[in-house]
Design a protein around this motif. Sequence first.
Motif, PDB file in Angstrom:
ATOM      1  N   HIS B  63      46.015  26.666  27.153  1.00  0.00           N
ATOM      2  CA  HIS B  63      46.864  27.326  26.163  1.00  0.00           C
ATOM      3  C   HIS B  63      46.749  28.823  26.480  1.00  0.00           C
ATOM      4  O   HIS B  63      45.660  29.304  26.809  1.00  0.00           O
ATOM      5  N   PRO B  64      47.845  29.568  26.387  1.00  0.00           N
ATOM      6  CA  PRO B  64      47.813  30.968  26.861  1.00  0.00           C
ATOM      7  C   PRO B  64      46.669  31.804  26.297  1.00  0.00           C
ATOM      8  O   PRO B  64      46.178  32.694  26.967  1.00  0.00           O
ATOM      9  N   GLU B  65      46.229  31.530  25.066  1.00  0.00           N
ATOM     10  CA  GLU B  65      45.187  32.375  24.501  1.00  0.00           C
ATOM     11  C   GLU B  65      43.817  31.729  24.521  1.00  0.00           C
ATOM     12  O   GLU B  65      42.843  32.317  24.041  1.00  0.00           O
ATOM     13  N   TYR B  66      43.737  30.508  25.020  1.00  0.00           N
ATOM     14  CA  TYR B  66      42.481  29.783  24.895  1.00  0.00           C
ATOM     15  C   TYR B  66      41.294  30.512  25.514  1.00  0.00           C
ATOM     16  O   TYR B  66      40.227  30.605  24.904  1.00  0.00           O
ATOM     17  N   ARG B  67      41.470  31.075  26.717  1.00  0.00           N
ATOM     18  CA  ARG B  67      40.319  31.670  27.412  1.00  0.00           C
ATOM     19  C   ARG B  67      39.777  32.896  26.687  1.00  0.00           C
ATOM     20  O   ARG B  67      38.606  33.234  26.826  1.00  0.00           O
ATOM     21  N   ALA B  68      40.637  33.516  25.891  1.00  0.00           N
ATOM     22  CA  ALA B  68      40.180  34.696  25.154  1.00  0.00           C
ATOM     23  C   ALA B  68      39.577  34.316  23.797  1.00  0.00           C
ATOM     24  O   ALA B  68      38.550  34.858  23.393  1.00  0.00           O
ATOM     25  N   GLU B  69      40.205  33.372  23.121  1.00  0.00           N
ATOM     26  CA  GLU B  69      39.817  33.090  21.729  1.00  0.00           C
ATOM     27  C   GLU B  69      38.943  31.847  21.579  1.00  0.00           C
ATOM     28  O   GLU B  69      38.097  31.783  20.691  1.00  0.00           O
ATOM     29  N   MET B  74      43.767  25.623  19.911  1.00  0.00           N
ATOM     30  CA  MET B  74      44.552  26.124  21.048  1.00  0.00           C
ATOM     31  C   MET B  74      44.584  25.083  22.173  1.00  0.00           C
ATOM     32  O   MET B  74      44.054  25.276  23.258  1.00  0.00           O
ATOM     33  N   HIS B 245      49.272  28.533  30.364  1.00  0.00           N
ATOM     34  CA  HIS B 245      48.883  29.561  31.325  1.00  0.00           C
ATOM     35  C   HIS B 245      48.024  28.921  32.414  1.00  0.00           C
ATOM     36  O   HIS B 245      46.943  28.416  32.130  1.00  0.00           O
TER      37      HIS B 245
END
Lengths: 239, 405
Positions: B63-69, B74, B245
């Motif tokens: 998921h586009p935000e998974y690695r950050a959040e 996600m 992503h």
Amino acid sequence: MSIIRTENLSKIYNPETVPVHALRDVSITIDEGEFTSIVGPSGSGKTTLLNMLGGLDKPTSGNVFINGTNITEMSDSTLIDFRLHNIGFVFQHYNLVPVFTARENVSFIMLLQKKSRKVMAERADKLLDEVGLGDRKDARPKEMSGGQQQRVAVARALASEPRFILADEPTANLDSASAMNLLDIMEQMNRNNGVTFIFSTHDQRVIDRARRVITMMDGAVDSDEYHNREKAATGGGGQ
Amino acid sequence: MSILFQISWRNIWRHPARSGILMGAIIVGTWGGILVAGWGNGLIEQRVDYLISTELSHGQVHHPEYRAEREPWMTIPDAESILAYLEGDERVQSVSPRTLSEGMARSPVTTSGVRIHGVHPEKERATTALYDRLEKGDWLGDEFRNPVLIGGQLADKLRLEIGNRLVLQFQDIDNEITAGAFHISGIFRSASSDYDERNVFVKSDDLSALIAGETFYHEIAMSLTSSDQADGVIADVNERFPDVHAQTWHELSPEIRYIAAYSGTLTYFLMAIIMMALAFGILNTMLMAIFERMRELGMLLSIGMNRIRVFAMIMLESLMLTFSGALAGILLSVLTLWYLGDRGIDMGMFADGLAEFGFDTITYPFVTAGEFFGIVIIVIFAALIAAVYPAIKAFRLNPVEASKE
Ligand SMILES: Nc1ncnc2c1ncn2[C@@H]1O[C@H](COP(=O)(O)OP(=O)(O)O)[C@@H](O)[C@H]1O
Ligand SMILES: [Mg+2]
């Protein structure tokens, strides 16, 4: 006809620090075909004078004319080329190229003159025969005696067909038999081929064989005498 | 001109011992330098291969935000079609979908923070080297209910053994804390004890059931037929599935970016240092040679050899000395690399027990053609630096040196 003429030649070494007046107002003329010795005690300026005549160093004042050309005005590179085609050199320490054979040492200067391989080989052979080294053509300097090395040096000086040969103390490192032998060869070249020799020495037996003796003292010409020696060269050349 | 080569070559061998030692130093220096650089390349490649095979694979989808959040919700939208698409791509060898969660592992002794990887047993086994790193027990199977694989380091810390119960605690999809009891089916040991302490593997079905009551994925890892394909495959995924992503192995790991950037630099740096040291030796020898030959060089200038030729003669002497040594050293290193690149260097001989820690003890050294080209440039540069100064000294000599006492 004169080939060398100097005009009030002076040389001062280290003019700024400890000035040494090595030459003072030397004006001499040397003609074609001369067999001339420059003599004088150590430090009297013989080497300095020969260096000026050979265009190896520049005078502090005065001029050197060779065949009417003022060589003191030449640029360094013009002078090198001028030496290559006009002047032969023989040194006290022989100064052969140790990695070259006798033949290569003699040929090298002709290579610099861009002579053809054939001319080079023939002339090197002929000259080495003439100086009595017909059987040592492929020897390296360290395989030869001092006398033999100096004869290679004379052959090398002759190889370029110079107008004259300058030899600074050519016999100083030789025993007397080798020295006389070298003089025989030089004299023969002078008589038979008209090669002009100017050599410095402080050896009386060598002085005795010169036809003209210029004596230096403290950088000035002390005397300039012609010996009308009719006594022929003893025993001829190398072989 | 060829006569100058001849004189120069003969002049080199005037002092056979001196030139021989110098040439030997140049041979050993270039040979050793290239070999060490090649070994470094081998180690780096080995490390990259290791990271790819255990932690990264060739590419991952999130998921586009998974690695950050890293929020549980996600997940990858429409993971099934992405999986189907990747499985149909011939550049892709295998794919492994994963359910991830950050949580705690609890034993009667203590508690430890872990990342829980919910995997599909067969697919994970085909995609990463985790299976090869199992030290004890078995892969995720049917022997236990809720099986879990933990690292050796975590097992030691929690004092747990095969078959023991381990409680994993994590957030569910509504951000409520939930927990599940798992049974240790296997213990793995990788090259990193830190990794072994912080990562546990369970079945994704078991994990997603506890988190959301249905199967979903946070990550799809893929193994490709060749790591060179990564850029192409990842670009295609990103284009086809704009809601996710996808990233290549080098985008995923800053460590890899860092070491890849430094690997070439290291080779050149090492060679530059070695060549500079050799250049000083060459410079010194040539200055000595000129000093000894003042009278002879003076004679050459006196009789009419021009200064450019004298300069060229001395340049050639230094350059031939350097290049013949460097050429021999490079050829020797090519042969050595050819041999060792095939057989490998076994470090197990030097460091006992590396293999136990998941290290591959055999390194295959290599130097790329580009690096060889760079090394040749460095050699030429060093040779020129060493040659110019003595040649200038000879160029400036006074012909009267010939008649000096
Ligand atoms: N390069 C030099 N620098 C300073 N003084 C020199 C140099 N060359 C020669 N001299 C000095 O000049 C004088 C003449 O030297 P030189 O021409 O070598 O004499 P000779 O060859 O007759 O022995 C000597 O006093 C000598 O010390
Ligand atoms: Mg003198």
